[in-house]
Design a protein around this motif. Structure first.
Motif, PDB file in Angstrom:
ATOM      1  N   TRP A  49     -20.344   8.170  12.362  1.00 28.15           N
ATOM      2  CA  TRP A  49     -19.632   7.063  13.014  1.00 28.15           C
ATOM      3  C   TRP A  49     -18.346   7.569  13.670  1.00 28.15           C
ATOM      4  N   MET A  50     -17.608   8.425  12.978  1.00 29.66           N
ATOM      5  CA  MET A  50     -16.355   8.990  13.521  1.00 29.66           C
ATOM      6  C   MET A  50     -16.636   9.763  14.807  1.00 29.66           C
ATOM      7  N   VAL A  51     -17.671  10.627  14.765  1.00 28.09           N
ATOM      8  CA  VAL A  51     -18.031  11.437  15.932  1.00 28.09           C
ATOM      9  C   VAL A  51     -18.482  10.537  17.080  1.00 28.09           C
ATOM     10  N   SER A  52     -19.331   9.552  16.757  1.00 28.53           N
ATOM     11  CA  SER A  52     -19.868   8.650  17.783  1.00 28.53           C
ATOM     12  C   SER A  52     -18.780   7.805  18.442  1.00 28.53           C
ATOM     13  N   ASN A  53     -17.704   7.567  17.699  1.00 26.97           N
ATOM     14  CA  ASN A  53     -16.620   6.728  18.230  1.00 26.97           C
ATOM     15  C   ASN A  53     -15.430   7.546  18.739  1.00 26.97           C
ATOM     16  N   GLY A  54     -15.636   8.849  18.878  1.00 26.76           N
ATOM     17  CA  GLY A  54     -14.612   9.689  19.477  1.00 26.76           C
ATOM     18  C   GLY A  54     -13.359   9.894  18.636  1.00 26.76           C
ATOM     19  N   ILE A  55     -13.494   9.741  17.319  1.00 31.60           N
ATOM     20  CA  ILE A  55     -12.343   9.964  16.430  1.00 31.60           C
ATOM     21  C   ILE A  55     -12.160  11.473  16.238  1.00 31.60           C
ATOM     22  N   ASP A  56     -10.940  11.944  16.316  1.00 30.44           N
ATOM     23  CA  ASP A  56     -10.657  13.367  16.127  1.00 30.44           C
ATOM     24  C   ASP A  56     -10.789  13.716  14.645  1.00 30.44           C
ATOM     25  N   VAL A  57     -11.866  14.422  14.294  1.00 29.17           N
ATOM     26  CA  VAL A  57     -12.114  14.706  12.874  1.00 29.17           C
ATOM     27  C   VAL A  57     -11.189  15.794  12.324  1.00 29.17           C
ATOM     28  N   GLU A  58     -10.386  16.381  13.182  1.00 30.50           N
ATOM     29  CA  GLU A  58      -9.386  17.346  12.712  1.00 30.50           C
ATOM     30  C   GLU A  58      -8.069  16.650  12.359  1.00 30.50           C
ATOM     31  N   ASP A  59      -8.028  15.334  12.603  1.00 23.14           N
ATOM     32  CA  ASP A  59      -6.787  14.562  12.374  1.00 23.14           C
ATOM     33  C   ASP A  59      -6.986  13.581  11.212  1.00 23.14           C
ATOM     34  N   PRO A  60      -6.580  13.959   9.994  1.00 23.79           N
ATOM     35  CA  PRO A  60      -6.794  13.101   8.822  1.00 23.79           C
ATOM     36  C   PRO A  60      -6.207  11.704   8.967  1.00 23.79           C
ATOM     37  N   SER A  61      -5.081  11.569   9.656  1.00 25.54           N
ATOM     38  CA  SER A  61      -4.470  10.238   9.793  1.00 25.54           C
ATOM     39  C   SER A  61      -5.302   9.348  10.705  1.00 25.54           C
ATOM     40  N   ALA A  62      -5.925   9.941  11.725  1.00 29.01           N
ATOM     41  CA  ALA A  62      -6.793   9.168  12.626  1.00 29.01           C
ATOM     42  C   ALA A  62      -8.030   8.695  11.872  1.00 29.01           C
ATOM     43  N   ILE A  63      -8.562   9.574  11.021  1.00 22.61           N
ATOM     44  CA  ILE A  63      -9.734   9.226  10.210  1.00 22.61           C
ATOM     45  C   ILE A  63      -9.368   8.113   9.217  1.00 22.61           C
ATOM     46  N   ALA A  64      -8.234   8.289   8.548  1.00 26.43           N
ATOM     47  CA  ALA A  64      -7.805   7.318   7.531  1.00 26.43           C
ATOM     48  C   ALA A  64      -7.641   5.923   8.119  1.00 26.43           C
ATOM     49  N   GLU A  65      -7.147   5.882   9.346  1.00 29.06           N
ATOM     50  CA  GLU A  65      -6.860   4.599   9.998  1.00 29.06           C
ATOM     51  C   GLU A  65      -8.109   3.745  10.205  1.00 29.06           C
TER      52      GLU A  65
END
Length: 228
Positions: A49-65
């Protein structure tokens, strides 16, 4: 419930990749009439889901959000385990190399682990006949009160041979390196690292066939049921 055999039993099976966890867990659950949960698939699903939605998986704060956004639904039938994200069947897409290479980074984020752990506990609690839950931190973190905890191990060489067989034509050396790298990431993360619970039964599968591993685990579960 009149006798011990009909009581729901919760079985936690942990261990690194390539030890036969999934095959063993599914077969044991099917043989004993229990539900089955592949927790790794849930972490793969949220990574997909993160990859499909363009979330930067190297950025823990972006993932957490956004960790709370995807709706993840796990099917617990050992004969045909499924997983859906926001209504889409992602059973196939979550197994791609792209997801595999990013799952450790995503699953290391505490907010992701808290979200998925909550899902896992609710599924275990609602399994009427009991459940086999496989993963990396089930006996230590997710279900510390599980009736039976098993930790599967195997040599890096045996694990790499199994994984490269599963991955059709993969190079054993590179598979072994990838497994060791993932082990290191999963074992050293701060939140719920891959670890053997103090009260877990360790089963080294290096020299065992899958049938032998399944028989061993079924016996352990039946012994546990008999004394309850």
């Amino acid at each position: 419930m009149e006798n011990g055999a009909t009581q729901p039993v919760i079985v936690a099976i942990d261990g690194p990749s390539g030890t036969g966890k999934s095959s063993t867990s599914k077969a044991v659950a099917a043989q004993l009439g229990l539900s089955y949960l592949d927790t790794g698939a849930q972490y793969r699903a949220i990574t997909w889901w993160m990859v499909s939605n363009g979330i930067d998986v190297e950025d823990p704060s972006a993932i957490a959000e956004v960790a709370g956004k995807p709706e993840i639904l796990s099917g617990t039938d050992p004969a045909a385990p499924t997983i859906e994200v926001d209504g889409f069947d992602v059973t196939g897409p979550i197994r791609t190399q792209d997801v595999t290479s990013k799952v450790s980074a995503v699953s290391a984020v505490p907010e992701v682990r808290a979200r998925i752990t909550e899902l896992q506990r609710s599924l275990a609690a609602s399994a009427e006949r009991g459940i086999v839950v496989e993963g990396r931190d089930i006996g230590t973190t997710v279900l510390p009160d599980a009736d039976l905890k098993i930790f599967l191990t195997a040599s890096p060489e045996a694990r790499a041979a199994r994984r490269s067989g599963e991955l059709k034509g993969a190079d054993i050396h590179s598979t072994r390196e990838a497994l060791i790298k993932r082990d290191a990431a999963d074992s050293s993360r701060r939140t719920s690292p891959l670890a053997k619970a103090d009260d877990a039964v360790e089963v080294d599968t290096t020299e065992l066939t899958l049938t032998q591993v399944i028989e061993c685990v079924v016996t352990l579960v039946e012994e546990k049921r008999a004394v309850r």
